[in-house]
Write a protein that holds these residues in place. Sequence first.
Motif, PDB file in Angstrom:
ATOM      1  N   ALA A  41       0.829  -1.204   0.000  1.00  0.00           N
ATOM      2  CA  ALA A  41       0.000   0.000   0.000  1.00  0.00           C
ATOM      3  C   ALA A  41       0.862   1.253   0.000  1.00  0.00           C
ATOM      4  N   LYS A  42       0.384   2.258  -0.692  1.00  0.00           N
ATOM      5  CA  LYS A  42       1.097   3.531  -0.750  1.00  0.00           C
ATOM      6  C   LYS A  42       1.284   4.089   0.659  1.00  0.00           C
ATOM      7  N   GLY A  43       2.503   4.543   0.943  1.00  0.00           N
ATOM      8  CA  GLY A  43       2.791   5.116   2.249  1.00  0.00           C
ATOM      9  C   GLY A  43       3.092   4.095   3.319  1.00  0.00           C
ATOM     10  N   GLY A  44       2.965   2.804   2.986  1.00  0.00           N
ATOM     11  CA  GLY A  44       3.175   1.763   3.990  1.00  0.00           C
ATOM     12  C   GLY A  44       4.451   0.978   3.768  1.00  0.00           C
ATOM     13  N   TYR A  45       4.516  -0.143   4.450  1.00  0.00           N
ATOM     14  CA  TYR A  45       5.669  -1.036   4.346  1.00  0.00           C
ATOM     15  C   TYR A  45       5.195  -2.393   3.827  1.00  0.00           C
ATOM     16  N   ALA A  46       6.099  -3.119   3.198  1.00  0.00           N
ATOM     17  CA  ALA A  46       5.720  -4.421   2.641  1.00  0.00           C
ATOM     18  C   ALA A  46       6.954  -5.296   2.481  1.00  0.00           C
ATOM     19  N   VAL A  47       6.705  -6.582   2.435  1.00  0.00           N
ATOM     20  CA  VAL A  47       7.761  -7.541   2.094  1.00  0.00           C
ATOM     21  C   VAL A  47       7.539  -7.924   0.642  1.00  0.00           C
ATOM     22  N   VAL A  48       8.548  -7.710  -0.173  1.00  0.00           N
ATOM     23  CA  VAL A  48       8.435  -8.030  -1.593  1.00  0.00           C
ATOM     24  C   VAL A  48       9.416  -9.139  -1.945  1.00  0.00           C
ATOM     25  N   ASP A  49       9.019  -9.982  -2.878  1.00  0.00           N
ATOM     26  CA  ASP A  49       9.860 -11.097  -3.321  1.00  0.00           C
ATOM     27  C   ASP A  49      10.316 -10.871  -4.754  1.00  0.00           C
ATOM     28  N   PHE A  50      11.613 -10.901  -4.963  1.00  0.00           N
ATOM     29  CA  PHE A  50      12.154 -10.880  -6.317  1.00  0.00           C
ATOM     30  C   PHE A  50      12.306 -12.340  -6.745  1.00  0.00           C
ATOM     31  N   VAL A 133      10.592  -3.529   2.542  1.00  0.00           N
ATOM     32  CA  VAL A 133      10.821  -2.186   2.017  1.00  0.00           C
ATOM     33  C   VAL A 133       9.787  -1.189   2.552  1.00  0.00           C
ATOM     34  N   GLY A 134      10.186   0.090   2.567  1.00  0.00           N
ATOM     35  CA  GLY A 134       9.258   1.151   2.970  1.00  0.00           C
ATOM     36  C   GLY A 134      10.036   2.424   3.294  1.00  0.00           C
ATOM     37  N   ALA A 135       9.391   3.482   3.589  1.00  0.00           N
ATOM     38  CA  ALA A 135       7.967   3.617   3.332  1.00  0.00           C
ATOM     39  C   ALA A 135       7.747   3.788   1.819  1.00  0.00           C
ATOM     40  N   LEU A 136       6.726   3.105   1.315  1.00  0.00           N
ATOM     41  CA  LEU A 136       6.422   3.178  -0.113  1.00  0.00           C
ATOM     42  C   LEU A 136       5.871   4.558  -0.453  1.00  0.00           C
ATOM     43  N   ALA A 180      -0.842  -0.468  -4.149  1.00  0.00           N
ATOM     44  CA  ALA A 180      -2.278  -0.375  -3.879  1.00  0.00           C
ATOM     45  C   ALA A 180      -2.574   0.949  -3.188  1.00  0.00           C
ATOM     46  N   ALA A 181      -3.852   1.329  -3.176  1.00  0.00           N
ATOM     47  CA  ALA A 181      -4.255   2.567  -2.508  1.00  0.00           C
ATOM     48  C   ALA A 181      -3.963   2.467  -1.018  1.00  0.00           C
ATOM     49  N   ALA A 182      -3.647   3.599  -0.414  1.00  0.00           N
ATOM     50  CA  ALA A 182      -3.340   3.632   1.014  1.00  0.00           C
ATOM     51  C   ALA A 182      -4.575   3.255   1.814  1.00  0.00           C
ATOM     52  N   SER A 183      -4.383   2.521   2.904  1.00  0.00           N
ATOM     53  CA  SER A 183      -5.510   2.123   3.750  1.00  0.00           C
ATOM     54  C   SER A 183      -6.016   3.325   4.529  1.00  0.00           C
ATOM     55  N   GLY A 189       1.029   0.390   7.934  1.00  0.00           N
ATOM     56  CA  GLY A 189       0.810  -1.016   8.236  1.00  0.00           C
ATOM     57  C   GLY A 189       0.013  -1.228   9.500  1.00  0.00           C
ATOM     58  N   THR A 190      -0.093  -2.483   9.899  1.00  0.00           N
ATOM     59  CA  THR A 190      -0.864  -2.845  11.071  1.00  0.00           C
ATOM     60  C   THR A 190       0.057  -3.397  12.135  1.00  0.00           C
ATOM     61  N   SER A 191      -0.106  -2.901  13.366  1.00  0.00           N
ATOM     62  CA  SER A 191       0.746  -3.341  14.457  1.00  0.00           C
ATOM     63  C   SER A 191       0.240  -4.660  15.012  1.00  0.00           C
ATOM     64  N   ALA A 192       1.082  -5.287  15.860  1.00  0.00           N
ATOM     65  CA  ALA A 192       0.687  -6.556  16.469  1.00  0.00           C
ATOM     66  C   ALA A 192      -0.532  -6.360  17.353  1.00  0.00           C
ATOM     67  N   GLU A 193      -0.600  -5.184  18.036  1.00  0.00           N
ATOM     68  CA  GLU A 193      -1.737  -4.901  18.900  1.00  0.00           C
ATOM     69  C   GLU A 193      -3.016  -4.786  18.087  1.00  0.00           C
TER      70      GLU A 193
END
Length: 253
Positions: A41-50, A133-136, A180-183, A189-193
Motif C-alpha cells: 500500500a502507498k505510504g506503507g511497508y511491505a515484504v516483496v519477493d524478487f 521495504v518502505g515507506a512506499l 495499492a491505494a493507502a488504507s 501497516g498494522t501493528s501486532a496490537e
Amino acid sequence: MKTSRIASRVAATAAVAGCAVLVLSSPALAHVSVAAEGTAAKGGYAVVDFKVPNERDDASTTKLEVNFPTDHPLASAMPEPINGWKIDVTKAKLAKPITVHGKQISEAVSKITWTATGKGIETGYFQKFPVSVGALPEDADELVFKAIQTYSNKEVVRWIEVQEDGAEEPENPAPVLTLAAASEGGHHGTSAEDVSDTSDDAKATAATTETASDSDGGSDTTARVLGVVGIVVGAAGVAYGVLAGRRRTTTEA
C-alpha cells in the motif's frame, strides 16, 4: 475416411496452437519479477519477493543485482538472509533528502546484490529473494526495479527495459511492483496490537453470527414443524369430510 482426415486435421491444428501458446508464454515465465507478500500500500511497508527462474539448460544463476528506484527512494530496504547466498546492500546519497516519520533521510538503498556461495539456481528451479521495504511512496502507482541476472557461464541478462504505455512487452522487461491505494486506517501497516484487537473483534463477530445463525435455525425449525403439523391437520380434515360425506350418502340410500 473423411471423418478420420478431419480428426487428424483438428489434432494437428490443436498441436500447432498448443506449441504457439507455449512459445509465446515461455518468455514471460522466464522473466525476473517482483511481487508483494500481501498488499503493497502507498505510504506503507511491505515484504516483496524478487522471483528469479533459471531459464538456461547448461548454466546456473549465480548472481542477482537489483537496482532500487532513484525517483522514489526507499528509506528502508532489509533483505532476508538466504542460505547459500551472500548479500551486499549498497546505499547512496540522495540528491534531495526525504522525510520519514519526521526524520530527514539523506541516503537510501540504491542496490542489493545476491551472490551464490554454492551452485546457485540450477536448471529447472527458481529462487525468491525477500526484502522488507518502505515507506512506499504515496505519489506513485508503481515502482520499477531494474535487475541484472548473471549465469555460471558468465552470461549476463539485463532486465532493465521499461514497459511503455500501449506498446508491446519488451524482450527484457524490468520488474515492476504495483502499489495499492493507502488504507484508511493509516499508511504504516498494522501493528501486532491492532492484529490482536482485530482478532478479538473477529471472534466476537463470529460468535454473534453463530448465535444469530442458531436463533435463525431454531426459528426455521419451529416454522417447518408448524407447517408440517398444519398440513397433517388439513389432510385429516379433508379425509374426515370425505368420510362424513360417504356416510351421509349411505344413510340416505
